[in-house]
Design an enzyme around this catalytic site. Structure first.
Site, mmCIF file in Angstrom:
data_model
loop_
_atom_site.group_PDB
_atom_site.id
_atom_site.type_symbol
_atom_site.label_atom_id
_atom_site.label_comp_id
_atom_site.label_asym_id
_atom_site.label_seq_id
_atom_site.Cartn_x
_atom_site.Cartn_y
_atom_site.Cartn_z
ATOM 1 N N ARG A 28 0.828 -1.209 0.000
ATOM 2 C CA ARG A 28 0.000 0.000 0.000
ATOM 3 C C ARG A 28 0.862 1.258 0.000
ATOM 4 N NH1 ARG A 28 -2.879 -4.158 1.847
ATOM 5 N NH2 ARG A 28 -5.150 -4.129 1.896
ATOM 6 N N GLY A 95 -1.465 -11.539 -5.081
ATOM 7 C CA GLY A 95 -2.888 -11.218 -5.150
ATOM 8 C C GLY A 95 -3.165 -9.783 -4.736
ATOM 9 N N GLN A 170 -8.696 -7.088 0.193
ATOM 10 C CA GLN A 170 -8.304 -6.790 -1.188
ATOM 11 C C GLN A 170 -9.506 -6.276 -1.968
ATOM 12 O OE1 GLN A 170 -6.353 -10.369 -2.573
ATOM 13 N NE2 GLN A 170 -4.576 -10.013 -1.278
ATOM 14 N N ASP A 317 -4.233 -15.682 7.106
ATOM 15 C CA ASP A 317 -2.934 -16.100 6.563
ATOM 16 C C ASP A 317 -2.136 -16.964 7.544
ATOM 17 O OD1 ASP A 317 -3.475 -14.738 4.251
ATOM 18 O OD2 ASP A 317 -2.341 -12.949 4.789
ATOM 19 N N LYS A 344 -6.451 -19.093 -1.731
ATOM 20 C CA LYS A 344 -5.188 -18.385 -1.444
ATOM 21 C C LYS A 344 -4.133 -18.855 -2.448
ATOM 22 C CE LYS A 344 -6.749 -15.872 1.827
ATOM 23 N NZ LYS A 344 -6.896 -14.437 1.595
ATOM 24 N N ARG A 348 -5.304 -23.927 0.581
ATOM 25 C CA ARG A 348 -4.567 -24.184 1.825
ATOM 26 C C ARG A 348 -5.254 -25.211 2.721
ATOM 27 N NH1 ARG A 348 -2.214 -18.073 2.981
ATOM 28 N NH2 ARG A 348 -0.445 -18.260 1.527
HETATM 29 C C1 S3P Z 1 -4.345 -8.950 2.075
HETATM 30 C C2 S3P Z 1 -5.579 -9.427 2.382
HETATM 31 C C3 S3P Z 1 -5.878 -10.856 2.588
HETATM 32 C C4 S3P Z 1 -4.619 -11.657 2.851
HETATM 33 C C5 S3P Z 1 -3.520 -11.309 1.892
HETATM 34 C C6 S3P Z 1 -3.169 -9.835 1.988
HETATM 35 C C7 S3P Z 1 -4.167 -7.500 1.856
HETATM 36 O O1 S3P Z 1 -6.502 -11.377 1.437
HETATM 37 O O2 S3P Z 1 -4.907 -13.044 2.787
HETATM 38 O O3 S3P Z 1 -2.370 -12.086 2.171
HETATM 39 O O4 S3P Z 1 -3.020 -7.026 1.839
HETATM 40 O O5 S3P Z 1 -5.171 -6.801 1.700
HETATM 41 P P1 S3P Z 1 -8.085 -11.207 1.196
HETATM 42 O O6 S3P Z 1 -8.367 -9.783 1.107
HETATM 43 O O7 S3P Z 1 -8.383 -11.910 -0.091
HETATM 44 O O8 S3P Z 1 -8.723 -11.883 2.365
#
Ligand code: S3P
Length: 431
Positions: A28, A95, A170, A317, A344, A348
């Protein structure tokens, strides 16, 4: 990523380590710095492969980003200042890069194309592309926008009130970043359970007004970001591996310095306490926009517990390493409401259950989680694999600290995604 590591049991783990920067916050800081006005300096930035993918993507959109000895400077271009990339934006395994960047690209007038590795190509993107299309972005992708490669030509965006079917930071962040680019309209995202709020906190640090309540976040479009300096706290998701190691390896005591303890991320601490671990949390006095603490963990006598509901997004996580922790707890540990684990970096539920079974754990998969029965002695003499998933790799490396025979870990290189000096830290603590 095909590196094989031979891992052996350790006598005890003792000492102090400085946990590397938080992955979510590092991503971010680069993204928001890129769309801010002025220069942002980021310290304790995580030099993991995922965050470097974010750096590379924003460089391709004309942002000057310099990296020197853990300090990153980002010369912000302002929200309208990104330029059309001449190359595809390669997100690697990340992701967070994929989904948050889509929220930014949703409001640009140029064309861009996002691709990533095999794991990214399997991960669901319609959870982000659908709401962004509702806001007015032109997005397409494989199987009707469900998967990468994804192409985007942003549009004139309008605010939405969006009820997300999943608790996902996310998804929430992508929609808020798109919402920032409407002309003065409000965008509200509501989730079934609150997800991590790093976007909301950091946007405020960049001078943007964001409202937050129990399960929703909202933003009014047309606000600009002013560059700022960001100190990235240590990643509690990385600390989790050594918290579990300290609790399960005999005669251990580990001090973890500068760990981020944002309440939307501290589920692992709740679980350790619920299971009876010997843990001490020492918050730092000066709390910047993200709270920080030092944490001391000692070898513990553990009991099984149930992990579900609101707690799940706070530790999503950490579930692979919590499953390992549960193998060393007396009784049953039930993890449920966690079907997000299936989408993920790997599925997992399958990878945790499959790999821990190889080394003697009593663990079974359920539809939305897993059930672990302890306490079991873990056996070695096995070849285990990260399946290219950093957190599966680290969980198995910690497991090998207590197996009776050595373990061979395939695809150990995947760990570079979030913790490049993981093995250095492990050998520093091993006595
Ligand atoms: C993250 C949000 C999570 C997490 C990922 C990082 C983020 O995913 O599992 O490792 O930085 O916003 P999700 O938003 O899909 O839950």
């Amino acid at each position: 990523m095909s590196e094989i590591k031979n891992l052996v049991k350790v006598e005890r783990l003792v000492g102090e380590i400085d946990i590397p920067g938080d992955k979510s916050i590092s991503h971010r800081a680069v993204m928001f710095g890129s769309i801010a006005n002025g220069q942002t300096l980021i310290s304790n930035f995580l030099m993991g492969a995922d965050c470097l993918s974010t750096v590379s993507c924003f460089r391709k959109m004309g942002v000057t980003i310099n990296i020197e000895e853990g300090q990153v400077s980002v010369d912000g271009k302002g929200l309208a200042g990104l330029v059309e990339p001449t190359d595809i934006l390669d997100v690697g395994n990340s992701g967070t890069t994929t989904r948050l960047m889509m929220g930014i690209l949703a409001g640009t007038s140029f064309h861009s194309c996002i691709i990533g590795d095999e794991s990214i190509a399997r991960r669901p993107m319609s959870r982000v592309t659908e709401p962004l299309k509702m806001m007015g972005a032109n997005i397409d992708g494989r199987e009707n926008g469900q998967y990468t490669p994804i192409s985007i030509r942003g549009g004139n965006l309008k605010g939405i009130q969006y009820q997300s079917p999943v608790a996902s930071a996310q998804v929430k962040s992508a929609i808020l970043l798109a919402g920032l680019q409407t002309s003065g309209e409000e965008t509200i995202v509501t989730e079934p359970h609150k997800s991590r709020d790093h976007t909301e906190r950091m946007l405020r640090a960049f001078g943007v007004k964001v409202q937050e309540d129990e399960k929703s976040a909202s933003i009014v479009g047309g606000q600009s970001l002013q560059a700022t300096n960001i100190f990235v706290p240590g990643d509690i998701s990385s600390a989790a591996f050594f918290l579990v190691a300290g609790a399960i390896v005999p005669n251990s005591e580990i001090v973890l310095k500068n760990v981020g303890i944002n309440p939307t991320r501290t589920g692992i601490l709740d679980v350790l306490k619920m299971m009876g671990a010997s843990i001490e949390i020492i918050p730092h006095n000066e709390q910047p926009f993200e709270p920080i603490a030092d944490i001391i963990i000692k070898t513990s006598t553990l009991k099984g517990t149930t992990i579900d509901g609101d707690l799940i997004p706070k530790l999503i996580d950490e579930i692979p390493v919590i499953a390992l922790l549960a193998t060393q707890a007396e009784g049953e540990t039930i993890i449920k409401d966690a079907s997000e684990l299936k989408v993920k970096e790997t599925n997992r539920i399958d990878t945790v259950v499959g790999e821990l079974t190889k080394i003697g754990a009593a663990i079974k998969a359920t539809d939305d989680g897993m059930i672990i029965t302890g306490k079991t002695s873990l056996v070695g003499n096995a070849v285990v694999s990260s399946h290219g998933d950093h957190r599966i790799g680290m969980m198995l490396a910690i497991a090998s600290c207590i197996t009776n025979e050595p373990v061979q870990l395939e695809d150990a290189g995947a760990i570079d995604v979030s913790y490049p000096n993981f093995f250095e830290h492990l050998s520093l603590l091993s006595k």
